[in-house]
Design a protein around this motif. Structure first.
Motif, PDB file in Angstrom:
ATOM      1  N   VAL A  97      -6.994   4.700  -7.983  1.00 56.67           N
ATOM      2  CA  VAL A  97      -7.535   3.314  -7.445  1.00 56.67           C
ATOM      3  C   VAL A  97      -6.359   3.124  -7.368  1.00 56.67           C
ATOM      4  CG1 VAL A  97      -9.669   1.813  -7.489  1.00 56.67           C
ATOM      5  CG2 VAL A  97      -9.624   3.740  -8.118  1.00 56.67           C
ATOM      6  N   LEU A  98      -6.236   1.853  -5.662  1.00 51.75           N
ATOM      7  CA  LEU A  98      -5.538   1.835  -5.058  1.00 51.75           C
ATOM      8  C   LEU A  98      -5.467   0.151  -5.850  1.00 51.75           C
ATOM      9  CD1 LEU A  98      -5.422   4.029  -3.148  1.00 51.75           C
ATOM     10  CD2 LEU A  98      -3.205   2.673  -2.008  1.00 51.75           C
ATOM     11  N   GLU A  99      -5.005  -0.792  -6.565  1.00 52.18           N
ATOM     12  CA  GLU A  99      -4.874  -2.444  -7.406  1.00 52.18           C
ATOM     13  C   GLU A  99      -4.040  -2.922  -6.634  1.00 52.18           C
ATOM     14  OE1 GLU A  99      -4.904  -2.240 -11.352  1.00 52.18           O
ATOM     15  OE2 GLU A  99      -5.771  -0.268 -10.859  1.00 52.18           O
ATOM     16  N   ALA A 137       1.171  -1.287  -0.273  1.00 52.65           N
ATOM     17  CA  ALA A 137      -0.120   0.364   0.033  1.00 52.65           C
ATOM     18  C   ALA A 137       0.705   1.300  -0.207  1.00 52.65           C
ATOM     19  CB  ALA A 137      -0.766   0.098   1.330  1.00 52.65           C
ATOM     20  N   ARG A 138       1.705   1.302   0.678  1.00 48.51           N
ATOM     21  CA  ARG A 138       3.003   2.635   1.210  1.00 48.51           C
ATOM     22  C   ARG A 138       3.179   2.906  -0.728  1.00 48.51           C
ATOM     23  NH1 ARG A 138       5.052   6.663   3.045  1.00 48.51           N
ATOM     24  NH2 ARG A 138       7.195   6.785   4.723  1.00 48.51           N
ATOM     25  N   THR A 139       3.814   1.843  -1.245  1.00 50.45           N
ATOM     26  CA  THR A 139       4.647   1.975  -2.151  1.00 50.45           C
ATOM     27  C   THR A 139       3.564   2.123  -3.410  1.00 50.45           C
ATOM     28  OG1 THR A 139       6.233   0.254  -1.953  1.00 50.45           O
ATOM     29  CG2 THR A 139       5.618   0.170  -4.422  1.00 50.45           C
ATOM     30  N   LYS A 140       2.433   2.067  -3.226  1.00 51.78           N
ATOM     31  CA  LYS A 140       1.603   2.077  -4.598  1.00 51.78           C
ATOM     32  C   LYS A 140       0.890   3.273  -3.909  1.00 51.78           C
ATOM     33  CE  LYS A 140      -1.643   1.949  -7.589  1.00 51.78           C
ATOM     34  NZ  LYS A 140      -1.047   1.940  -8.945  1.00 51.78           N
ATOM     35  N   LEU A 141       0.675   4.129  -3.757  1.00 47.70           N
ATOM     36  CA  LEU A 141       0.080   5.733  -2.951  1.00 47.70           C
ATOM     37  C   LEU A 141       1.444   6.955  -2.616  1.00 47.70           C
ATOM     38  CD1 LEU A 141      -1.336   4.606   0.303  1.00 47.70           C
ATOM     39  CD2 LEU A 141      -2.407   5.596  -1.069  1.00 47.70           C
ATOM     40  N   LYS A 142       3.269   5.648  -2.404  1.00 46.06           N
ATOM     41  CA  LYS A 142       4.058   7.033  -3.185  1.00 46.06           C
ATOM     42  C   LYS A 142       3.931   7.213  -4.456  1.00 46.06           C
ATOM     43  CE  LYS A 142       8.123   6.314  -0.811  1.00 46.06           C
ATOM     44  NZ  LYS A 142       9.367   5.939  -0.012  1.00 46.06           N
ATOM     45  N   TYR A 176     -10.860   8.987   0.333  1.00 45.93           N
ATOM     46  CA  TYR A 176     -12.687   8.744   0.149  1.00 45.93           C
ATOM     47  C   TYR A 176     -12.449   7.215   0.779  1.00 45.93           C
ATOM     48  CZ  TYR A 176     -16.988   7.121  -1.752  1.00 45.93           C
ATOM     49  OH  TYR A 176     -18.564   7.375  -1.302  1.00 45.93           O
ATOM     50  N   GLY A 177     -12.606   7.458   2.545  1.00 49.99           N
ATOM     51  CA  GLY A 177     -12.457   6.417   2.787  1.00 49.99           C
ATOM     52  C   GLY A 177     -11.391   6.493   4.251  1.00 49.99           C
ATOM     53  N   ALA A 178     -12.381   6.166   5.510  1.00 52.33           N
ATOM     54  CA  ALA A 178     -11.530   6.572   6.449  1.00 52.33           C
ATOM     55  C   ALA A 178     -10.932   5.422   6.845  1.00 52.33           C
ATOM     56  CB  ALA A 178     -12.242   7.424   7.994  1.00 52.33           C
ATOM     57  N   GLY A 179      -9.948   4.633   6.948  1.00 49.74           N
ATOM     58  CA  GLY A 179      -9.447   3.514   7.569  1.00 49.74           C
ATOM     59  C   GLY A 179      -7.594   3.287   7.891  1.00 49.74           C
ATOM     60  N   GLU A 180      -7.453   2.628   8.176  1.00 50.64           N
ATOM     61  CA  GLU A 180      -6.366   2.155   7.468  1.00 50.64           C
ATOM     62  C   GLU A 180      -5.743   2.388   6.982  1.00 50.64           C
ATOM     63  OE1 GLU A 180      -8.123  -0.241   8.260  1.00 50.64           O
ATOM     64  OE2 GLU A 180      -7.907  -0.843  10.717  1.00 50.64           O
ATOM     65  N   LEU A 181      -5.880   1.704   5.291  1.00 53.37           N
ATOM     66  CA  LEU A 181      -5.906   2.280   4.196  1.00 53.37           C
ATOM     67  C   LEU A 181      -5.299   3.949   4.269  1.00 53.37           C
ATOM     68  CD1 LEU A 181      -4.388   1.058   2.076  1.00 53.37           C
ATOM     69  CD2 LEU A 181      -6.248   1.128   0.823  1.00 53.37           C
TER      70      LEU A 181
END
Length: 193
Positions: free
Chosen positions: A191-193, A90-95, A112-117
């Motif tokens: 969108v994170l895939e 997740a960190r790699t994709k977000l970066k 959009y979405g409040a949580g761990e991600l």
């Protein structure tokens, strides 16, 4: 780690902490049906992970066996390993998303979405000059999160932003459709895939 292993871990943890939970309590805590809890309990007892003893008033007590403790330890290790892998990916994709946005001259995002991600996204933002200007969440509007008051997706119209990042893996397509119905262009949605 699949859903069955995760449920097994949660069930073993509940039995370890509360030797006499009712199956109804287990169903509520695991968010599964009573029938499924009954089947799980029977399957795990047959595997020797715990023993079932009857106590007064038609109640049962579950006693974790050494085999059950070993399985709980193995599943806990697998869960921690899975969580670290998820975090890294997740960190790699977000970066990647944020660096590309920065290269294109963008400077503001909405989650959009409040949580761990979203929390991982917030950490990733700290390495860029991009500003988080809002966090949207259908279910928790009005609650505080990451220093923001969560807003309904309809509030997106009042913001000028460069990208919306969907930070909820479970309802991604629903959230994507909600954004498109609010008039957000597809190219402004990540969108994170």
């Amino acid at each position: 780690m699949d859903h069955r292993e995760l449920r097994t871990l949660k069930l073993l943890e509940e039995i370890e902490h509360n030797h006499a939970p009712s199956q109804r309590d287990l169903a509520r805590k695991l968010n599964i049906s009573l029938g499924l809890v009954n089947a799980f309990v029977k399957r795990l007892a047959n595997k020797g992970y715990f023993k079932i003893s009857t106590i007064p008033k038609n109640r049962v007590m579950y006693i974790l066996t050494p085999k059950g403790m070993a399985e709980k330890t193995r599943l806990t290790y697998d869960y921690i390993h899975f969580s670290f892998q998820f975090y890294r990916k997740a960190r790699t994709k977000l970066k990647e998303i944020l660096m590309k946005l920065e290269e294109e001259g963008g400077d503001s995002v909405i989650f959009y979405g409040a949580g761990e991600l979203a929390e991982i996204g917030f950490i990733s933002l700290q390495e860029t000059s991009i500003r988080l200007i809002a966090v949207l969440d259908d279910q928790q509007a009005g609650d505080a999160f990451l220093g923001f008051t969560l807003e309904d997706p309809g509030a997106i119209r009042k913001y000028a932003f460069d990208k919306v990042i969907i930070t909820d893996m479970e309802t991604t397509s629903k959230k994507l459709n909600a954004l498109l119905s609010q008039g957000v262009p597809r190219q402004k949605i990540a969108v994170l895939e």
